[in-house]
Design an enzyme around this catalytic site. Structure first.
Site, PDB file in Angstrom:
ATOM      1  N   TYR A  36       0.833  -1.210   0.000  1.00  0.00           N
ATOM      2  CA  TYR A  36       0.000   0.000   0.000  1.00  0.00           C
ATOM      3  C   TYR A  36       0.873   1.269   0.000  1.00  0.00           C
ATOM      4  O   TYR A  36       1.003   1.937   1.029  1.00  0.00           O
ATOM      5  CB  TYR A  36      -0.894   0.031   1.243  1.00  0.00           C
ATOM      6  CG  TYR A  36      -1.733  -1.209   1.464  1.00  0.00           C
ATOM      7  CD1 TYR A  36      -2.700  -1.611   0.540  1.00  0.00           C
ATOM      8  CD2 TYR A  36      -1.578  -1.976   2.619  1.00  0.00           C
ATOM      9  CE1 TYR A  36      -3.485  -2.742   0.749  1.00  0.00           C
ATOM     10  CE2 TYR A  36      -2.354  -3.108   2.847  1.00  0.00           C
ATOM     11  CZ  TYR A  36      -3.305  -3.489   1.911  1.00  0.00           C
ATOM     12  OH  TYR A  36      -4.073  -4.595   2.130  1.00  0.00           O
ATOM     13  N   TYR A  88       0.559   0.022  -6.823  1.00  0.00           N
ATOM     14  CA  TYR A  88      -0.741  -0.432  -6.318  1.00  0.00           C
ATOM     15  C   TYR A  88      -1.775  -0.387  -7.427  1.00  0.00           C
ATOM     16  O   TYR A  88      -1.769   0.511  -8.262  1.00  0.00           O
ATOM     17  CB  TYR A  88      -1.186   0.486  -5.166  1.00  0.00           C
ATOM     18  CG  TYR A  88      -2.542   0.144  -4.586  1.00  0.00           C
ATOM     19  CD1 TYR A  88      -2.673  -0.896  -3.671  1.00  0.00           C
ATOM     20  CD2 TYR A  88      -3.687   0.863  -4.948  1.00  0.00           C
ATOM     21  CE1 TYR A  88      -3.923  -1.212  -3.130  1.00  0.00           C
ATOM     22  CE2 TYR A  88      -4.931   0.551  -4.411  1.00  0.00           C
ATOM     23  CZ  TYR A  88      -5.040  -0.486  -3.493  1.00  0.00           C
ATOM     24  OH  TYR A  88      -6.264  -0.793  -2.970  1.00  0.00           O
ATOM     25  N   ASP A 181     -12.919  -5.027   3.622  1.00  0.00           N
ATOM     26  CA  ASP A 181     -13.153  -5.346   2.208  1.00  0.00           C
ATOM     27  C   ASP A 181     -13.955  -6.617   1.895  1.00  0.00           C
ATOM     28  O   ASP A 181     -14.979  -6.572   1.266  1.00  0.00           O
ATOM     29  CB  ASP A 181     -11.817  -5.458   1.478  1.00  0.00           C
ATOM     30  CG  ASP A 181     -10.913  -4.268   1.726  1.00  0.00           C
ATOM     31  OD1 ASP A 181     -11.227  -3.424   2.581  1.00  0.00           O
ATOM     32  OD2 ASP A 181      -9.881  -4.173   1.066  1.00  0.00           O
ATOM     33  N   GLU A 416      -0.050  -6.820   9.134  1.00  0.00           N
ATOM     34  CA  GLU A 416      -1.323  -6.184   8.779  1.00  0.00           C
ATOM     35  C   GLU A 416      -2.457  -6.858   9.567  1.00  0.00           C
ATOM     36  O   GLU A 416      -3.342  -6.209  10.090  1.00  0.00           O
ATOM     37  CB  GLU A 416      -1.531  -6.350   7.265  1.00  0.00           C
ATOM     38  CG  GLU A 416      -2.767  -5.669   6.724  1.00  0.00           C
ATOM     39  CD  GLU A 416      -2.912  -5.878   5.215  1.00  0.00           C
ATOM     40  OE1 GLU A 416      -2.136  -6.679   4.638  1.00  0.00           O
ATOM     41  OE2 GLU A 416      -3.800  -5.251   4.615  1.00  0.00           O
TER      42      GLU A 416
END
Ligand code: 9WN
Length: 443
Positions: A36, A88, A181, A416
């Site tokens: 990211y 990205y 998401d 993450e």
């Protein structure tokens, strides 16, 4: 098993600071070094909370950069693109936002938003500034005065454009807006999205994780891009998007953050003599708090999203069901939720590596321990739950979340997300908001 490494607070602090330094692009922090390479809206808020522990002026810069990308409508976009054009996908060109009338000149951003954690971050910056005094305090107070109207415009946009009927729940138009998401929360709504012709694409996220099965699959990505295309076709005009988009869901967790943040912004408004606006924000806070509470399923005790196009509530067992703990409110509801959270379907589920809530309950059929939002533990969320527990005078829950989080983050990987049973860091390592969470937990 990943043993709890015994590291000192100083080692953890130094490693977290180093992660933020590595991700520092000057006036913005990339959410992660490779996966990211841009600024994400709600990541930036958590990053600012962490930065405020090390440099109040740098924390101010983070939020100022984000606010500079605010659209003329008031929306704060979910990605502010850095100059890294290749790292990205989908990048600025694929988003098609260059045609959006509300995009400010000179800004490259996406055309959707993420939950409004920003006022909470601003509160942290102001508090750190006042504790430190001197130049830090001056920078924080100056930024509060300078930016208040921007945050107010953001909350007003959400309250009107995304809750036009005043039900106290924010409508989202893409799973990416939730920040969760591919959560099972969205399986029903996405099952009803039938993509038309989507322009060919090459993903890049799959290059940056050890195991691509952790990430959403290509069929999911096709739907994600279809929704972007639908919005781009109407130049991201708010009213037109609501008419054409195939994904319309009232997101209970987003709404809870809206409630909590509106209350915080109201307090900040009072502190700088903006009483009228503070009153308006308090009404917003109460409206969204009530909206969130109204979704609680008496059978499970969890709050639920609502699929507008299907006309039905979503009953999956995900951590977003604890939205009332974030929005605050009715003491009996919060007490019941705290018990559920610490019970056997969540933090007390047998054999968890650390007693922290997985993104989906391991007791649910939808649970997948390594797949992104379908099961892994996300450290930044635990910080948010801890902040809310402290706000509500619950030192027990706060202390449990803090101590388990510090043990989890002692691996110094700043994953993450984490596998709930092995404690393995997954997704990107050196994730900025995970490092920020470590800094804030340490105080
Ligand atoms: C899409 C940056 C973001 C987080 C989200 C997380 C993930 C992006 C992606 O990364 O989403 O916005 O490409 O997968 O789901 O919560 O803000 O860390």
């Amino acid at each position: 098993m990943n043993p709890v490494t015994s590291v000192s607070k100083e080692q953890l602090r130094a490693a977290a600071i180093e992660v933020l330094r590595l991700n520092d692009l000057g006036t913005m922090t990339s959410a992660a070094p490779n996966l990211y390479p841009h600024m994400w809206s709600w990541d930036a808020a958590f990053v600012a909370i962490g930065l405020a522990r090390t440099s109040v002026p740098r924390a101010v810069t983070e939020l100022r950069t984000l606010l500079n990308a605010q659209w003329s409508t008031g929306m704060i976009p979910h990605i502010v693109f850095s100059d890294n054009d290749t790292g990205y996908f989908p990048g600025f060109d694929r988003w098609g936002t260059a045609n959006a009338a509300a995009l400010p000149a000179g800004v490259k951003s996406s055309g959707i938003c993420q939950p409004p954690v920003h006022a909470i971050a601003l509160r942290h910056i102001v508090d750190r500034g006042r504790e430190n005094g001197g130049a830090d305090q001056a920078a924080a107070e100056e930024f509060l005065a300078e930016s208040f109207d921007g945050w107010l415009a953001w909350h007003r946009w959400l309250a009107t454009v995304r809750d036009p009927d005043g039900v106290g729940l924010i409508e989202i138009h893409h799973g990416w807006e939730s920040g969760f998401d591919n959560s099972p929360r969205w399986d029903g709504p996405y099952a009803r999205v039938v993509p038309g012709a989507v322009a060919p694409f090459t993903r890049r996220d799959t290059l940056h994780v050890a195991d691509i099965s952790e990430r959403p699959d290509d069929a999911e990505y096709t739907k994600y891009l279809w929704l972007v295309q639908q919005m781009a076709d109407v130049a991201f005009d708010d009213d037109a998007v609501r008419q054409v988009v195939d994904f319309r869901v009232r997101d209970v967790f987003f709404s809870a953050i809206m409630a909590a943040s509106s209350a915080v912004l109201a307090d900040l408004g009072d502190e700088i003599g903006r009483d009228k606006e503070a009153g308006e924000l308090r009404l917003m806070a109460a409206r969204f708090q009530a909206g969130v509470a109204s979704t609680v399923d008496p059978a499970t005790g969890l709050a639920r999203d609502y699929d507008v196009l299907a006309g039905q509530s979503i009953g999956t067992e995900t951590v977003s069901g604890f939205a009332p703990l974030v929005s605050g409110g009715d003491p009996a509801l919060l007490a019941a939720q705290r018990e559920l959270l610490q019970g056997p379907r969540w933090m007390g589920f047998p054999d968890l590596r650390f007693p922290l809530p997985p993104s989906t309950s391991p007791a649910s059929d939808a649970f997948r321990p390594r797949t992104y939002w379908r099961g892994p533990v996300w450290p930044f969320l635990n910080l948010l739950l801890g902040w809310a527990a402290a706000r509500d005078g619950e030192p027990g829950l706060y202390g449990r979340l803090r101590s388990a989080s510090l043990q989890q983050l002692a691996d110094l990987q700043f994953g993450e997300y984490y596998e709930p049973f092995t404690g393995e860091p997954l997704g990107s390592l050196a994730q900025a908001w995970t490092a920020a969470a470590a800094l804030e937990w340490m105080g």
